[in-house]
Design a protein around this motif. Structure first.
Motif, PDB file in Angstrom:
ATOM      1  N   GLN A  89       0.940  -1.159  -0.140  1.00  0.00           N
ATOM      2  CA  GLN A  89      -0.133  -0.006   0.048  1.00  0.00           C
ATOM      3  C   GLN A  89       0.931   1.304   0.103  1.00  0.00           C
ATOM      4  O   GLN A  89       0.317   2.313   0.228  1.00  0.00           O
TER       5      GLN A  89
ATOM      6  N   SER B 190      -8.232  -2.706  -4.128  1.00  0.00           N
ATOM      7  CA  SER B 190      -8.298  -1.258  -3.350  1.00  0.00           C
ATOM      8  C   SER B 190      -8.831  -0.434  -4.609  1.00  0.00           C
ATOM      9  O   SER B 190     -10.071   0.397  -4.045  1.00  0.00           O
ATOM     10  N   GLU B 191      -8.642  -0.463  -5.857  1.00  0.00           N
ATOM     11  CA  GLU B 191      -9.284   0.449  -6.520  1.00  0.00           C
ATOM     12  C   GLU B 191     -10.675   0.077  -6.762  1.00  0.00           C
ATOM     13  O   GLU B 191     -11.383   0.731  -7.303  1.00  0.00           O
TER      14      GLU B 191
ATOM     15  N   ALA C  64     -13.333  -0.463   2.962  1.00  0.00           N
ATOM     16  CA  ALA C  64     -12.623  -0.189   1.619  1.00  0.00           C
ATOM     17  C   ALA C  64     -11.730  -1.559   1.166  1.00  0.00           C
ATOM     18  O   ALA C  64     -11.019  -1.270   0.452  1.00  0.00           O
ATOM     19  N   SER C  65     -11.805  -2.418   2.146  1.00  0.00           N
ATOM     20  CA  SER C  65     -11.036  -3.737   1.809  1.00  0.00           C
ATOM     21  C   SER C  65     -11.628  -4.876   2.431  1.00  0.00           C
ATOM     22  O   SER C  65     -12.625  -4.676   3.263  1.00  0.00           O
TER      23      SER C  65
END
Lengths: 264, 788
Positions: free
Chosen positions: A39, B288-289, B706-707
Motif C-alpha cells: 500500500q 483497493s481501486e 474499503a478492503s
C-alpha cells in the motif's frame, strides 16, 4: 511497494547488526508488513528477514516445563509442535488467519506488531509469558504498551517466547466477520497461584487483563463465578463491526465459554 | 432416465478445463509489444474544488510517457447514461456530465484526478506521487434524505438539486392508492434499508487500449459482459470513433454480476491514451481501486405500506424509496430503481392497486448501478418482509397469507404495467414445503432450543422480470438502446458448427449449454459445436449478458438462426435425395425422405453446401451460415419460493444458516447442473447481502469498508448445503425454448427469507423484534435483542 534492499542473516547477531542501518526494518512472516509495503504506507530502505535464523526456529520444553518457542516460528509449526506440551496455545495458533497466514506468519512478528485484534498477545499475557529478545527478558505484563506499541526498543528482536504451562487453559475467539481477526478473544489460564484472563480485540489500549474476572475465577473456577461481573464499555473499541458495549458484553460471554471449555 | 446430451442433460462444463487448470485467457493476460502502463491518481476526498493540478515534476520523472488531467478530456464526451427516466411531473431526469477525468470538481473518493502513463507501473506510480493538487474541500453529501433537503450542499452545482428524478409509478394510481390505504382494515408499515454492496468479482477490471496508426484502428481489450454495448457507448458518445474503426474484445472474464456491464472511464482513458501516446496502454485494477471505482449495488432506503381488507386480502401497496445514484449516473443506474424495481412490486400477488415513488439521489459516493438482480431484489425484499410482518400482526401463518393472495390465473396483467405470461406459484410453494421439510421444523426448533439456541424459519416468494428486454417497450420507457440479441450459426464443410453469439459468458457456462440446444436440434454430438463470443470483430451486434437474458434472448436468436440453417440444409438434402423439401425430415443427424428408407447424413449435406458440384445452384446459394436477430415479445417471469432456517446464539447474536431450500420455476431447463450452480451462487450472494456485506461511508464521504478487512464476503463456511429444485416448470410462452432465465434468482430470492428467519427466531425467544436491517450482523442482532 517502494524499492528496498533485503538482508537474510543466518544468526541473531548478524540480524541485530543489520538492523542498525538507517530505516532498516525487521521482517518476520510479513503478514502485516508486506501488505503495508504494497500500500506504500511504509518505505524501509532495508528489510532484515528473520526467517532464515536457525536459532529462532522451533518449539522445545525447558527444564522447568515452560514451552519455549523461537521468535521466527510459524503459527503452523506452533500448532503442530506445541500440541503435546500446551494444547490451548497450539489450538490458538491453529486458528490464526488461514493456512497461508499460518504457514508464513510468526509468533515474534505477531507480538512485535501487537495488533489490537491479534490472538498471540492474549496467549502471552494470559500465560504470563516471558518475551526474550537479543538483549533482555521482558515479562508479558511489562511488554504490551497499547495498540501497536510494545516495550521493544528500536532494532530489538524477539528471539524466543517462553510460556509457563498452566493446569488448564482455553482461548475463545469471536470472529470479526470480514477480517476474521478477533472481534473479541479471551484467553483463560488456570495456574497453581491463580487464574489469568487476557482479552484481545476489545480495548482501544490493546490486549489487557480482566482483573475482576481473574479474582473471581481464582476463588471459584467456574463460569458462574462471572455472574455478577460486568466490564464497562468505556475504552472499548467501537467500529463497523460492534459497539463498545457489544464488545464489553462479548468479553464476558467469551470468558465464560473459555472457563466452561477448560472444565469440559 | 436423465439424458446424457442435448436439452435437459447435465453436460459437464467444457470451459472448466481451462478455468480450473490455469489456462483461461483473461484481459490481464494480454500483453502487447511496446505496452505502457497507466496509474490513476484517485481522489482521497469526497468533494472538493480543484484549484490547480501541477504535473510538471511528475512529467519529468523517469519512465513517464505522458501525464493526463481532466483538461485533456474537455473535447471528448462524458460517460453516457443509457436510460432516460421521466419524472412524475413529465420532466426528464437531471443528467450531469460524467467526465473521464475529474475536471474542476472532485465528487467522490476514488474519482480519477490524473493519469500517468509510464514505461512501468512502478514508474507511473512514483510519478503520480509527484503530482501537486491544490484543492479546496467542500462538505460531502452522503445521507440521501439530507441530500434531498432544501439548502443541502449540491453534488453538482449546475443542477437544480441533488434529486436526479422523483418518479411515480403508476402516477395515475397515486390518489386511488392513498384512498385504499385510508380505507383499509389493516395497514402494515415497514421502514428498511437495502444495503449498499460491492460486487467483488474474483477478477478485478482490466483495460488494454491499442491503436494502429496505419489503418486508424482502435482496439480495446476489456473485462466486459457486453463488448458491443461498450463499443456503442464509448465509440458514439465518448470518443467519437465509428464502429468500423473500433474493436472491443472481452476475453475470459472472471465474474461480472452486473458490475462489468457498464462503460467505465478507465476504458475510455486507455482507448484515448493509446492513440495519444501511440502505444498500447494497460490498466489493471487493484482490489483497493475496485472498491472505490467499480459501480456499487443496491443502496435503497424504503418505506412500504401494505393494506389489507378484514379477510387479509391485499388491497393496496404504497412504497417510497430513496435510491442512491452516487456522484454520477452510471450506464444503467437510472433504470434500476425504476423500471427494474417498480414493475416488480406486485410480486406473486394479486394486489389491485400499487403506487411506487422513487427519489433518485446524487451523493458524493461511487456511482451505483445494477448488481445481480438489479432492482428486483430491492422490490422482493421490501414486499416479502412487509408480508411477513403483516402475517405476524394479523396472527396468521405467513405461508397461508401468501397463498391466499397468489396470482393464480395467467396471463396476469399487474397494476404495474407488466403481464406475467405463465407461472404456478402454488406449485413452487408446495414443492418448497416438501424439500424444506416445513413439517419437521417444530422438532428441529426443539433440538436447537435444547442447545440454548433460538431457531427461526423464514419463507418468501419472488418473481423477476428477465429475458431483458422487448426493445419497443423499453424504448418507450426511456432506454437508449435496443435490447434484442443476435447469433450466427456457421456450419463448416464437414458438419461441425461455430456459433457466434452476442451473449457473453463469464461464469454462466454458455460454451456448454448453448451447444446442447444445437445438438438437440440437429442431432449431432455437442462436441461438434463451439461457441464464439466476446469480440466485436467476430460476433454479430448483440447486446451481451445481464438480466438473466442470455438463453432467453440470445439463445432464441441462435434457435432462429439454426432453424434457417436446417431449412436450407433440407433443401440441399432434398436435391441430393431427389425428393421434395417438404418430405425431408431431420433426426439424429440424418436427413431422410418421409415414408422411405432413403437418407443422407448431416455431414454429406454440409459438404455439398461447400463443394457444390451436385447442387441446385440456380435455386439456393452455396454455403451454410445464417444469422438471426431476436427481439423478445415480453419479459420472462421466473418465480419461486425459498425457505431459510437459522439458529441465533442469544448470547452473542450470531446467526448461522442451518438449512436453505429453493424451489424455482425457470420454465424449461437446458442444463440442470448449470442451473443449480447458478442458483447456488446467487444464494451465496443473497446470504452475503443478508448477513455479511456492507459498503459503508462515513459522513465525510470516506469509504470505511474499503478492503476485505472490513467488507465481509461470504465464505464457504458461512453457507449451508442448499437444497435446490427446479422441477416446477411452466414454460415461457413467447420464446422458442420456453426458457425464463436463472442467473439472478438466487440473489433476488434469498435475502428476505434469511431476515424473516432471524425475526422468527428472535420472536420465538420472546424478543419483540420486528425488523433488523441488513447485514444482520451479530452486533445488530444483539442490539435489537437488547432494545426489544
Amino acid at each position: 511497494m517502494y524499492a528496498f534492499e533485503i538482508e537474510r542473516p543466518s544468526t541473531i547477531a548478524d540480524a541485530v547488526n543489520a538492523l542498525k542501518g538507517e530505516d532498516a526494518q525487521a521482517l518476520g512472516g510479513g503478514q502485516t508488513l508486506i501488505p503495508t509495503l504494497k500500500q506504500r504506507l511504509a518505505a524501509p530502505s532495508v528489510l532484515v528477514s528473520l526467517t532464515g535464523i536457525g536459532e529462532m526456529q522451533g518449539v522445545c520444553q525447558a527444564d522447568d516445563g515452560a514451552v519455549c518457542i523461537g521468535g521466527a516460528t510459524t503459527h503452523a509449526t506452533v500448532a503442530k509442535e506445541a500440541a503435546a506440551h500446551y494444547p490451548a496455545l497450539a489450538d490458538l495458533a491453529s486458528h490464526i488467519g488461514d493456512p497461508a497466514v499460518r504457514n508464513r506468519g510468526t509468533i515474534g512478528g505477531s507480538l512485535a506488531n501487537n495488533d489490537p485484534a491479534a490472538c498471540y498477545p492474549a496467549a502471552a499475557l494470559g500465560s504470563g509469558a516471558t518475551i526474550i529478545t537479543n538483549n533482555r527478558q521482558i515479562a508479558a505484563d511489562d511488554y504490551f504498551e497499547g495498540m501497536f506499541s510494545t516495550a521493544l526498543d528500536e532494532g530489538e528482536v524477539i528471539t524466543e517466547v517462553r510460556f509457563p504451562v498452566p493446569q488448564t487453559a482455553n482461548y475463545q475467539k469471536f470472529l470479526q466477520p470480514a477480517s476474521r481477526f478477533a472481534l473479541v478473544g479471551v484467553f483463560v489460564a488456570q495456574y497453581a497461584d491463580g487464574v489469568r484472563v487476557a482479552v484481545t480485540g476489545a480495548s482501544e489500549e490493546g490486549v489487557f487483563r480482566w482483573s475482576e474476572a481473574e479474582a473471581a475465577l481464582s476463588a471459584n473456577f467456574s463460569a458462574s463465578a462471572l455472574d455478577g461481573l460486568s466490564l464497562p464499555a468505556d475504552g472499548m473499541i467501537g467500529d463497523l463491526h460492534g459497539s463498545p458495549s457489544y464488545r464489553a458484553h462479548l468479553v464476558k460471554v467469551m470468558t465464560g465459554r473459555a472457563v466452561a471449555a477448560c472444565q469440559g | 432416465m436423465p439424458k446424457d446430451s442435448g436439452i435437459g442433460a447435465s453436460s459437464k462444463r467444457r470451459e472448466d478445463l481451462r478455468f480450473l487448470t490455469g489456462a483461461g485467457k483473461y484481459t490481464d493476460d494480454i500483453n502487447i509489444h511496446g505496452q505502457t502502463y497507466v496509474h490513476f491518481l484517485r481522489a482521497d476526498v469526497a468533494h472538493a474544488t480543484i484549484n490547480s493540478i501541477d504535473t510538471t515534476a511528475a512529467a519529468a520523472m523517469p519512465g513517464v510517457v505522458q501525464v493526463f488531467t481532466g483538461a485533456d478530456f474537455e473535447a471528448v464526451g462524458g460517460i453516457p447514461c443509457g436510460w432516460q427516466v421521466t419524472d412524475r411531473f413529465g420532466e426528464p431526469m437531471q443528467e450531469p456530465r460524467h467526465p473521464v477525468i475529474a475536471h474542476g470538481t472532485i465528487r467522490h473518493v476514488g474519482e480519477i484526478v490524473a493519469a500517468v502513463v509510464g514505461e512501468t507501473l512502478a514508474q507511473a506510480r512514483d510519478a503520480a506521487e509527484a503530482i501537486v493538487l491544490d484543492l479546496t474541500e467542500k462538505p460531502a453529501v452522503v445521507d440521501m434524505k439530507a441530500a434531498a433537503t432544501e439548502g443541502s450542499t449540491k453534488v453538482h452545482d449546475d443542477l437544480a438539486s441533488n434529486i436526479c428524478y422523483d418518479w411515480g409509478f403508476v402516477e395515475e394510481n397515486r390518489d386511488a392508492v392513498d384512498q385504499a390505504i385510508k380505507d383499509a382494515a389493516h395497514v402494515t408499515t415497514l421502514e428498511l434499508v437495502n444495503n449498499r454492496l460491492v460486487a467483488n468479482p474474483m477478477e478485478p477490471r482490466v483495460a488494454v487500449g491499442e491503436y494502429s496508426r496505419s489503418d486508424d484502428m482502435h482496439t480495446l481489450h476489456t473485462t466486459s459482459q457486453n463488448p458491443h454495448v461498450i463499443r456503442l457507448l464509448m465509440g458514439a458518445f465518448v470518443l467519437g470513433i465509428p464502429e468500423h474503426k473500433l474493436r472491443v474484445v472481452a476475453p475470459d472474464v472472471g465474474g461480472g454480476f452486473g458490475t462489468k456491464i457498464f462503460h467505465y472511464a478507465e476504458e475510455a482513458f486507455c482507448t484515448f491514451a493509446a492513440k495519444a501516446v501511440n502505444r498500447p496502454v494497460k490498466w489493471t485494477s487493484t482490489r483497493s481501486e475496485a472498491f472505490m471505482s467499480d459501480a456499487h449495488g443496491r443502496d435503497h432506503v424504503t418505506k412500504i405500506e401494505l393494506a389489507m381488507d378484514a379477510d387479509n386480502n391485499f388491497t393496496a401497496i404504497r412504497t417510497e424509496t430513496y435510491a442512491n445514484m452516487g456522484a454520477y449516473l452510471s450506464t444503467f443506474a437510472s433504470s434500476v430503481p425504476t423500471w427494474l424495481h417498480g414493475t416488480l412490486m406486485a410480486g406473486n400477488y394479486k394486489t389491485p392497486l400499487i403506487y411506487v415513488n422513487v427519489k433518485a439521489m446524487f451523493t458524493n459516493t461511487v456511482p451505483v448501478d445494477a448488481y445481480r438482480g438489479a432492482g428486483r431484489p430491492e422490490a422482493t425484499f421490501q414486499l416479502e418482509r412487509v408480508i411477513d410482518k403483516a402475517a405476524r400482526e394479523r396472527g396468521v401463518d405467513p405461508i397461508a397469507l401468501r397463498r391466499q393472495n397468489f396470482v393464480t390465473e395467467f396471463p396476469y396483467a399487474t397494476p404495474v404495467a407488466v403481464e406475467y405470461d405463465t407461472g404456478d406459484y402454488e406449485a413452487t410453494m408446495a414443492k418448497l414445503e416438501e424439500i424444506a421439510d416445513i413439517d419437521g421444523f417444530a422438532a428441529r426448533r426443539a433440538e436447537s432450543e435444547a442447545k440454548g439456541k433460538l431457531r427461526g424459519l423464514g419463507v418468501n416468494c419472488y418473481i423477476e422480470a428477465c429475458g431483458i428486454a422487448p426493445s419497443n417497450l423499453v424504448g418507450q420507457l426511456g432506454a437508449r438502446a435496443g435490447l434484442y440479441d443476435a447469433a450466427t450459426v456457421r456450419v463448416n464443410a464437414t458438419g461441425s458448427i461455430s456459433v457466434m453469439v452476442g451473449a457473453h459468458s463469464h461464469g454462466q457456462g454458455h460454451e456448454t449449454s448453448f451447444p446442447q440446444v444445437i445438438s438437440e436440434m440437429i442431432g449431432i454430438p455437442e462436441d461438434q459445436i463451439d461457441i464464439v463470443h466476446g469480440d466485436t470483430s467476430k460476433i454479430p451486434f448483440g447486446m451481451g449478458t445481464y438480466g438473466s437474458r442470455s438463453l432467453a434472448v440470445c439463445g432464441s436468436a441462435m434457435v432462429r438462426a439454426a432453424e434457417k440453417v436446417i431449412n436450407k440444409a433440407k433443401k440441399i438434402a432434398a436435391h441430393l435425395l431427389e425428393a421434395s423439401d417438404a418430405d425431408i425430415e431431420l433426426k439424429d443427424g440424418q436427413f431422410s425422405v418421409a415414408g422411405t428408407d432413403k437418407s443422407v447424413a448431416w455431414g454429406d449435406v454440409t459438404l455439398a453446401a461447400y463443394v457444390p458440384h451436385n447442387y441446385p445452384l440456380e435455386d439456393i446459394e452455396p454455403g451454410l451460415e445464417e444469422t438471426a436477430f431476436y427481439d423478445p415479445a415480453n419479459f420472462t417471469y421466473p418465480a419461486g419460493a425459498y425457505a431459510c432456517e437459522v439458529e441465533v446464539d442469544p448470547d452473542t447474536g450470531k446467526v448461522t444458516i442451518e438449512r436453505f431450500s429453493a424451489a424455482d420455476d425457470f420454465g424449461n431447463v437446458i442444463n440442470p447442473m448449470i442451473v443449480s450452480g447458478q442458483v447456488h451462487g446467487g444464494i451465496a450472494q443473497g446470504i452475503g447481502q443478508a448477513l455479511l456485506e456492507n459498503c459503508a461511508y462515513d459522513e465525510d464521504g470516506q469509504l470505511i469498508s474499503a478492503s476485505y478487512m472490513d467488507y465481509a464476503m461470504p465464505r464457504a463456511d458461512d453457507l449451508p448445503f442448499y437444497t435446490v429444485d427446479h422441477s416446477c416448470q411452466t414454460p415461457c410462452t413467447h420464446n422458442p425454448l420456453g426458457v425464463k432465465g436463472c442467473g439472478e434468482a438466487g440473489a433476488i430470492g434469498s435475502p428476505p427469507s434469511v431476515v424473516n428467519a432471524v425475526i422468527d427466531a428472535l420472536q420465538s425467544g420472546g424478543k419483540n423484534v420486528t425488523h433488523i436491517d441488513m447485514p444482520v450482523t451479530p452486533a445488530r442482532v444483539w442490539e435489537a435483542m437488547n432494545n426489544a
